[in-house]
Design an enzyme around this catalytic site. Structure first.
Site, PDB file in Angstrom:
ATOM      1  CB  CYS A 185      -1.071   0.018   1.140  1.00 27.19           C
ATOM      2  SG  CYS A 185      -2.286   1.057   1.048  1.00 27.19           S
ATOM      3  CG  HIS A 196      -3.370  -3.690   3.629  1.00 23.99           C
ATOM      4  ND1 HIS A 196      -2.083  -2.937   4.179  1.00 23.99           N
ATOM      5  CD2 HIS A 196      -3.829  -2.704   2.666  1.00 23.99           C
ATOM      6  CE1 HIS A 196      -2.447  -1.539   3.555  1.00 23.99           C
ATOM      7  NE2 HIS A 196      -3.438  -1.567   2.950  1.00 23.99           N
ATOM      8  CD  GLU A 220      -0.658  -5.342   5.908  1.00 25.44           C
ATOM      9  OE1 GLU A 220      -0.495  -5.972   4.952  1.00 25.44           O
ATOM     10  OE2 GLU A 220      -0.808  -4.295   6.063  1.00 25.44           O
TER      11      GLU A 220
END
Lengths: 226, 81
Positions: free
Chosen positions: A84, A194, A196
């Site tokens: 990002c 994302h 994560e």
């Protein structure tokens, strides 16, 4: 594997990135004002709003002392993953081709998207089976991937487009549905989704873990060769 | 010397902000408006205007996605915006 996660003023996803990377090895936070990489094997430039997104997203973070060390690490072939805002920073730093523009809707978009893994033979996707689909969230206002047509042709021909939004899932108007790219050497990757935030089934998907497992396997192989 | 730098999205790149402003103008009854683009204005006092282009190339603009135009005013009072 020891993964360093860079923290700038305004970064907000470094703890999730650290938790995700901790599922495949050791982690350490790298402060933007420092230069010492502390012997890491891989680096994550995480998401957020570094330096308040002043001027342009990623434009100021690129000049942080730590980014000089990250650029040198990348030039030496070390794996660097930008997520990002990290993707935006790596583009501004010239470590990845292209740029990220405001979403066509001009809105902040936060939702789960399906991604097609377009190249599973990379340091960031090797843990995916060919043809894999990943369910990973996106959350951004400035995620429309742009590069000149000739650059896009070259990226596709070289397998540097590694993640695409699945048909109907392009949330931001990215050219050719591009969600993630690697540099020509294959050791620097940027993506808007994302991974994560998708490492535990409790939150809907653990597909993002494939990227961290890929980096771990890549580093393990590289250390055997070394 | 006072200088102004006008930065706008490249013409070939989709500019949703400009399109939105254009639609808003039409909705307010302002007819005959086309090709609206929204950019940024940077004003600065600079000792050596020869450095302005390098400043634009390295930081103030992203030449991949933006055009910039340097408008210098040699007679401009550096203390007055």
């Amino acid at each position: 594997m020891k993964t360093g996660v860079v923290r700038f003023p305004g970064t907000c996803d470094e703890v999730d990135a650290q938790l995700a990377a901790a599922m495949v090895g050791d982690t350490v936070i790298l402060w933007h004002g420092d230069r010492d990489l502390q012997g890491v094997d891989a680096i994550i430039v995480p998401g957020g709003f570094s330096y308040g997104d002043h001027l342009r997203v990623g434009a100021i973070a690129r000049f942080a002392p730590m980014m000089e060390s990250v650029a040198a690490f990348a030039r030496d072939g070390g794996p660097v993953l930008g997520i990002c805002n990290g993707f935006q920073i790596l583009c501004e730093a010239g470590l990845l081709p292209g740029a990220l523009l405001p979403n066509v809707s001009l809105r902040f978009i936060c939702r789960q998207v399906d991604l097609d893994v377009a190249n599973t033979a990379t340091a960031f996707t090797r843990a995916c089976v060919p043809g894999a689909k990943l369910s990973i969230p996106i959350k951004h206002t400035t995620g429309r991937y742009y590069a000149p047509e000739a650059t896009l042709d070259a990226l596709e021909a070289d397998g540097q487009v590694i993640l695409r939004y699945a048909p109907g899932h392009n949330p931001n108007g990215s050219q050719r549905d591009i969600a993630g790219v690697i540099n020509d050497r294959g050791n620097v990757c940027g993506l808007m989704p994302h991974p994560e935030h998708a490492v535990d089934d409790l939150t809907g998907s653990s597909d993002g873990l494939r990227l961290f497992e890929s980096m771990r396997d890549h580093v393990a192989d590289a250390s055997v060769v070394a | 010397m006072r200088a102004r730098i006008l930065i706008r999205p490249k013409a070939a790149i989709l500019d949703p902000q400009g399109q939105t402003v254009q639609r808003a103008l039409a909705a307010l009854g302002f007819d005959g408006v086309a090709n609206v683009h929204v950019g940024r204005l940077i004003e600065l006092d600079v000792d050596d205007p020869a450095q302005l282009e390098a400043m634009c190339e390295t930081l103030l603009a992203n030449p991949l996605i933006e055009e910039y135009e340097i408008v210098s005013d040699p007679s401009g009072d550096p203390t007055t915006p």
